[in-house]
Design an enzyme around this catalytic site. Structure first.
Site: not given
Ligand code: NAD
Ligand code: UD1
Length: 338
Positions: A125, A150, A154
């Site tokens: 992302s 979150y 990544k």
């Protein structure tokens, strides 16, 4: 060629399965349906004429993941979408996110290694860049401290893959998505947010259909031309196509490094008000919205430098903002049975 698509009944996964099948790939979907519906398999079948094979499994569990790979010993590559993705929830439930997103990846890599499966495409992302110092942001921009668990999953996942690639045959393409929106032109697949959406476009379409009273526009005092924050919105079908290109690149041996990183965006930044205007134009609906305080954790503006992806991958996002908002609206209307 057989491709394992984890999270393949989800939003981006389902659109990617369609594009893979259109190119003649055989797809096996592994998904635990924690954030998607089994009906997606039928919808994919309606679009392409081929129902993909489906395995309901939780990839964060080691034994079922092992069984999956033993059952399909002739897989060629893996595209790994399966993860939890709600940024706010990850702040309140960090272990849920670290456990799911990282254990799934570790289990997959372990099985890939032991079965001699070399290629993995990973969903990363643009959140890894935080608020970049230079815009548009290139793949070589520094990784900023993650603003949420979150986002951290990544960053850690990118590192895990890179470390593993150094000591095994595994090679990877890490795709850093900007803001995927929109739905398939058939309106048979799209994004299915559970509960109240966090993301802009599902919130807009749910407001217009009458599920929400009004949209909160988070912040009108940003240092941008209209005061609202700027993002690089990309049509989910363009994004899906990039995954097919990435898989082909590795299968054909065209990749130049064991781990390659590409930005997936359009290279164009649009403000929240630009998106609202586009939605109103394409749907011919008037949207209720109110300006509110900034949302904590939001960056002011980010959009991609896509030159490297365009040149090296030979891929370019083709669909414009109006096509994105209209397809999202058609999907919302279909969900409402209209
Ligand atoms: P999604 O929730 O629609 O799809 C993810 C799928 O993975 C779901 O079908 C879910 O049921 C499945 N899943 C989750 N944990 C699993 C597990 N342990 N075992 C098996 N299946 C599991 O999300 P999406 O929007 O399609 O996102 C796909 C990927 O792209 C995710 O990794 C996400 O973090 C990443 N990503 C998404 C965006 C975005 O805006 N949608 C942006 C950047 C990155
Ligand atoms: C968010 C996540 C990002 C994740 C992406 C996809 C944060 C800080 N970032 O990106 O990590 O990869 O979702 O899941 O949460 N907006 C409104 N009103 C709304 C919703 C959004 O004004 O009701 C605005 C936001 O302030 C932002 C823009 O719309 O400026 C886009 O928001 P959103 O769709 O949530 O995506 P991001 O915040 O860019």
């Amino acid at each position: 060629m057989k491709i394992l698509v984890t999270g393949g009944t989800g939003y981006i996964g389902s659109h990617t399965v369609v594009e893979l099948q259109k190119k003649g790939f055989e797809v096996i979907i592994a998904d635990n349906l924690s954030n998607s519906s089994i009906d997606v398999i039928d919808s994919i079948g309606k679009i392409t004429g081929i129902k993909p094979l489906f395995e309901k499994i939780d990839l964060s569990e080691q034994e079922p993941t092992k069984d999956l790979f033993s059952h399909y010993p002739d897989l060629n590559s893996v595209i790994h979408f399966a993860a939890y993705k709600a940024v706010g929830e990850s702040v309140t439930m960090p272990l849920k996110y670290y456990q799911n997103n990282l254990c799934s990846l570790i289990n997959l890599l372990r099985e890939m290694e032991s079965h001699g499966i070399r290629d993995i495409v990973f969903s990363s992302s643009c959140t890894v860049y935080g608020q970049p110092d230079i815009l548009p942001v290139t793949e070589t921009a520094p990784i900023k401290k993650a603003a949420s668990p979150y986002g951290n999953t990544k960053q850690i996942a990118e590192e895990i893959i890179t470390d593993v690639s150094k000591v095994t045959a595994i090679q990877a393409i890490l795709l850093r998505y900007f803001n995927p929106i929109g739905a398939h032109e058939s309106a048979l697949i799209g994004e299915l947010p559970l509960g109240v959406p966090n993301n802009l476009v599902p919130y807009i379409t749910q407001t217009a259909i009458g599920k929400r009273d009004f949209l909160n526009v988070w912040g009108k005092d940003y240092h941008t031309p209209d005061g609202t924050a700027i993002r690089d919105y990309i049509h989910v079908v363009d994004l899906a196509m990039a995954h097919v290109t990435a898989i082909e690149r590795m299968l054909e041996g065209k990749n130049k490094q064991k781990v390659e990183v590409f930005n997936l965006g359009t290279g164009i930044g649009y403000s929240v008000l630009d998106v609202i205007k586009s939605f109103e134009r394409t749907s011919k609906e008037k949207l209720n919205y109110k300006f509110m305080e900034r949302r904590p954790g939001d960056v002011e503006e980010v959009w991609a430098d896509t030159e490297f992806a365009n040149r090296e991958l030979g891929w370019k996002a083709e669909r414009g903002l109006d096509e994105m908002t209209l397809s999202a609206w058609r999907w919302e209307q279909r969900l409402a049975g209209l």
